[in-house]
Design a protein around this motif. Sequence first.
Motif, PDB file in Angstrom:
ATOM      1  N   VAL A  70      42.917 103.197   5.185  1.00 43.04           N
ATOM      2  CA  VAL A  70      43.635 104.464   5.336  1.00 43.04           C
ATOM      3  C   VAL A  70      45.092 104.329   4.894  1.00 43.04           C
ATOM      4  CG1 VAL A  70      44.305 104.183   7.761  1.00 43.04           C
ATOM      5  CG2 VAL A  70      43.887 106.463   6.844  1.00 43.04           C
ATOM      6  N   GLU A  71      45.685 103.166   5.099  1.00 39.58           N
ATOM      7  CA  GLU A  71      47.066 102.959   4.667  1.00 39.58           C
ATOM      8  C   GLU A  71      47.150 102.879   3.140  1.00 39.58           C
ATOM      9  OE1 GLU A  71      50.865 100.006   5.433  1.00 39.58           O
ATOM     10  OE2 GLU A  71      49.111  99.843   6.724  1.00 39.58           O
ATOM     11  N   ILE A  72      46.166 102.239   2.531  1.00 36.31           N
ATOM     12  CA  ILE A  72      46.120 102.196   1.065  1.00 36.31           C
ATOM     13  C   ILE A  72      46.017 103.606   0.519  1.00 36.31           C
ATOM     14  CG2 ILE A  72      44.751 101.469  -0.936  1.00 36.31           C
ATOM     15  CD1 ILE A  72      43.951  98.985   0.753  1.00 36.31           C
ATOM     16  N   SER A  73      45.160 104.400   1.135  1.00 35.35           N
ATOM     17  CA  SER A  73      44.991 105.793   0.727  1.00 35.35           C
ATOM     18  C   SER A  73      46.310 106.553   0.792  1.00 35.35           C
ATOM     19  CB  SER A  73      43.938 106.463   1.617  1.00 35.35           C
ATOM     20  OG  SER A  73      43.847 107.833   1.348  1.00 35.35           O
ATOM     21  N   ALA A  74      47.035 106.367   1.876  1.00 27.84           N
ATOM     22  CA  ALA A  74      48.306 107.070   2.049  1.00 27.84           C
ATOM     23  C   ALA A  74      49.344 106.606   1.025  1.00 27.84           C
ATOM     24  CB  ALA A  74      48.829 106.860   3.462  1.00 27.84           C
ATOM     25  N   ARG A  75      49.427 105.307   0.818  1.00 26.92           N
ATOM     26  CA  ARG A  75      50.423 104.786  -0.120  1.00 26.92           C
ATOM     27  C   ARG A  75      50.130 105.184  -1.561  1.00 26.92           C
ATOM     28  NH1 ARG A  75      51.638  98.547   1.528  1.00 26.92           N
ATOM     29  NH2 ARG A  75      52.234  98.883   3.695  1.00 26.92           N
ATOM     30  N   LEU A  76      48.855 105.267  -1.913  1.00 26.84           N
ATOM     31  CA  LEU A  76      48.487 105.666  -3.276  1.00 26.84           C
ATOM     32  C   LEU A  76      48.443 107.179  -3.438  1.00 26.84           C
ATOM     33  CD1 LEU A  76      45.604 103.162  -4.136  1.00 26.84           C
ATOM     34  CD2 LEU A  76      47.986 103.072  -4.879  1.00 26.84           C
ATOM     35  N   ALA A  77      48.511 107.900  -2.316  1.00 22.96           N
ATOM     36  CA  ALA A  77      48.380 109.368  -2.328  1.00 22.96           C
ATOM     37  C   ALA A  77      47.061 109.785  -2.976  1.00 22.96           C
ATOM     38  CB  ALA A  77      49.575 110.020  -3.024  1.00 22.96           C
ATOM     39  N   LEU A  78      45.992 109.074  -2.568  1.00 24.28           N
ATOM     40  CA  LEU A  78      44.645 109.362  -3.061  1.00 24.28           C
ATOM     41  C   LEU A  78      43.718 109.568  -1.870  1.00 24.28           C
ATOM     42  CD1 LEU A  78      44.287 106.595  -5.815  1.00 24.28           C
ATOM     43  CD2 LEU A  78      44.552 109.063  -6.192  1.00 24.28           C
ATOM     44  N   PRO A  79      42.676 110.376  -2.045  1.00 23.69           N
ATOM     45  CA  PRO A  79      41.703 110.553  -0.957  1.00 23.69           C
ATOM     46  C   PRO A  79      41.047 109.218  -0.586  1.00 23.69           C
ATOM     47  CG  PRO A  79      41.351 112.174  -2.698  1.00 23.69           C
ATOM     48  CD  PRO A  79      42.358 111.187  -3.210  1.00 23.69           C
ATOM     49  N   VAL A  80      40.687 109.071   0.672  1.00 21.22           N
ATOM     50  CA  VAL A  80      40.034 107.848   1.144  1.00 21.22           C
ATOM     51  C   VAL A  80      38.769 107.581   0.346  1.00 21.22           C
ATOM     52  CG1 VAL A  80      38.876 106.764   3.110  1.00 21.22           C
ATOM     53  CG2 VAL A  80      41.017 107.979   3.465  1.00 21.22           C
ATOM     54  N   SER A  81      38.021 108.610   0.014  1.00 19.25           N
ATOM     55  CA  SER A  81      36.780 108.428  -0.740  1.00 19.25           C
ATOM     56  C   SER A  81      37.045 107.781  -2.102  1.00 19.25           C
ATOM     57  CB  SER A  81      36.055 109.759  -0.920  1.00 19.25           C
ATOM     58  OG  SER A  81      36.883 110.682  -1.601  1.00 19.25           O
ATOM     59  N   VAL A  82      38.127 108.156  -2.744  1.00 25.15           N
ATOM     60  CA  VAL A  82      38.491 107.571  -4.040  1.00 25.15           C
ATOM     61  C   VAL A  82      38.922 106.122  -3.848  1.00 25.15           C
ATOM     62  CG1 VAL A  82      40.144 107.697  -5.951  1.00 25.15           C
ATOM     63  CG2 VAL A  82      39.075 109.786  -5.084  1.00 25.15           C
ATOM     64  N   VAL A  83      39.695 105.855  -2.813  1.00 29.84           N
ATOM     65  CA  VAL A  83      40.155 104.493  -2.530  1.00 29.84           C
ATOM     66  C   VAL A  83      38.952 103.588  -2.258  1.00 29.84           C
ATOM     67  CG1 VAL A  83      41.438 103.059  -0.882  1.00 29.84           C
ATOM     68  CG2 VAL A  83      42.439 105.183  -1.758  1.00 29.84           C
ATOM     69  N   LYS A  84      37.954 104.083  -1.544  1.00 33.17           N
ATOM     70  CA  LYS A  84      36.762 103.280  -1.261  1.00 33.17           C
ATOM     71  C   LYS A  84      36.039 102.897  -2.551  1.00 33.17           C
ATOM     72  CE  LYS A  84      35.765 104.938   3.401  1.00 33.17           C
ATOM     73  NZ  LYS A  84      34.784 105.644   4.253  1.00 33.17           N
ATOM     74  N   ILE A  85      36.004 103.792  -3.521  1.00 30.47           N
ATOM     75  CA  ILE A  85      35.378 103.485  -4.815  1.00 30.47           C
ATOM     76  C   ILE A  85      36.159 102.377  -5.518  1.00 30.47           C
ATOM     77  CG2 ILE A  85      34.871 104.410  -7.115  1.00 30.47           C
ATOM     78  CD1 ILE A  85      34.337 107.136  -5.676  1.00 30.47           C
ATOM     79  N   LEU A  86      37.476 102.483  -5.510  1.00 30.26           N
ATOM     80  CA  LEU A  86      38.313 101.456  -6.125  1.00 30.26           C
ATOM     81  C   LEU A  86      38.143 100.112  -5.419  1.00 30.26           C
ATOM     82  CD1 LEU A  86      41.566 103.566  -6.610  1.00 30.26           C
ATOM     83  CD2 LEU A  86      39.939 102.886  -8.382  1.00 30.26           C
ATOM     84  N   LEU A  87      38.045 100.153  -4.096  1.00 30.09           N
ATOM     85  CA  LEU A  87      37.858  98.922  -3.330  1.00 30.09           C
ATOM     86  C   LEU A  87      36.510  98.278  -3.634  1.00 30.09           C
ATOM     87  CD1 LEU A  87      39.384 100.005   0.092  1.00 30.09           C
ATOM     88  CD2 LEU A  87      40.372  98.430  -1.583  1.00 30.09           C
ATOM     89  N   CYS A  88      35.496  99.098  -3.856  1.00 30.34           N
ATOM     90  CA  CYS A  88      34.178  98.554  -4.225  1.00 30.34           C
ATOM     91  C   CYS A  88      34.268  97.770  -5.529  1.00 30.34           C
ATOM     92  CB  CYS A  88      33.148  99.670  -4.359  1.00 30.34           C
ATOM     93  SG  CYS A  88      32.508 100.222  -2.788  1.00 30.34           S
ATOM     94  N   ASP A  89      35.014  98.308  -6.487  1.00 26.53           N
ATOM     95  CA  ASP A  89      35.210  97.597  -7.753  1.00 26.53           C
ATOM     96  C   ASP A  89      35.818  96.223  -7.501  1.00 26.53           C
ATOM     97  OD1 ASP A  89      34.366  99.912  -9.049  1.00 26.53           O
ATOM     98  OD2 ASP A  89      36.398 100.559  -9.570  1.00 26.53           O
ATOM     99  N   LEU A  90      36.861  96.194  -6.699  1.00 27.81           N
ATOM    100  CA  LEU A  90      37.549  94.934  -6.416  1.00 27.81           C
ATOM    101  C   LEU A  90      36.676  93.977  -5.610  1.00 27.81           C
ATOM    102  CD1 LEU A  90      41.077  96.404  -5.611  1.00 27.81           C
ATOM    103  CD2 LEU A  90      40.432  95.083  -7.647  1.00 27.81           C
ATOM    104  N   LEU A  91      35.917  94.512  -4.670  1.00 29.28           N
ATOM    105  CA  LEU A  91      35.025  93.683  -3.861  1.00 29.28           C
ATOM    106  C   LEU A  91      33.924  93.085  -4.733  1.00 29.28           C
ATOM    107  CD1 LEU A  91      34.403  92.740  -0.941  1.00 29.28           C
ATOM    108  CD2 LEU A  91      32.910  94.730  -0.751  1.00 29.28           C
ATOM    109  N   ASP A  92      33.352  93.892  -5.605  1.00 31.23           N
ATOM    110  CA  ASP A  92      32.291  93.413  -6.499  1.00 31.23           C
ATOM    111  C   ASP A  92      32.773  92.292  -7.415  1.00 31.23           C
ATOM    112  OD1 ASP A  92      30.557  95.242  -5.386  1.00 31.23           O
ATOM    113  OD2 ASP A  92      30.672  96.667  -7.059  1.00 31.23           O
ATOM    114  N   ASN A  93      34.050  92.319  -7.768  1.00 32.75           N
ATOM    115  CA  ASN A  93      34.620  91.295  -8.647  1.00 32.75           C
ATOM    116  C   ASN A  93      35.258  90.141  -7.883  1.00 32.75           C
ATOM    117  OD1 ASN A  93      33.974  92.546 -11.151  1.00 32.75           O
ATOM    118  ND2 ASN A  93      35.598  94.019 -10.769  1.00 32.75           N
TER     119      ASN A  93
END
Length: 124
Positions: A70-93
Motif C-alpha cells: 500500500v505504501e508503494i502504491s501511494a508513493r507511485l500514485a498508482l492503484p494497488v491493483s497496478v502495483v500488484k501486477i508490477l510486483l508480480c513481474d519483479l517476483l517472477d524474476n
Amino acid sequence: MTGRRPPGRGRALDKEIPDRLYTITGGRAHAGTDAFDTVTLIVAEGDPRPGMQSEHVRILRMARRPVAVVEISARLALPVSVVKILLCDLLDNGRITARHPVAARASVPDIATLEQVLIGLRNL
C-alpha cells in the motif's frame, strides 16, 4: 456548481490515465497471483538493472528496506491493483521477496508454571 473541471484537469489528461496504466501493466488487468495483499512487505533482492521499466526501478529503490504494498502504491500514485501486477513481474524474476506479516500467536505457559502460580496465590 457549474460542472466545470478543476483547473489543470483537461480531457487530454483524463484520456491519458487509462492509457498510461495499460502501458505500465503491459495490458494485464490482474496480478495472476494472490502473493500480495496491501500489508505484504516487499524487500528488494538486488539493484535495478539498465533497461528496466521505470516503475520497476522505483519499486526496487523503495524496497531496499521493507515497504508495504500500500505504501508503494501511494508513493507511485498508482492503484494497488497496478502495483500488484508490477510486483508480480519483479517476483517472477527473483528481484523481490514478499514477506507476509506474522499474526501474534498466543503462547500457552506450561502446566508446571501454572501450578507454581496457583500455589503462590493460595499462599497469599
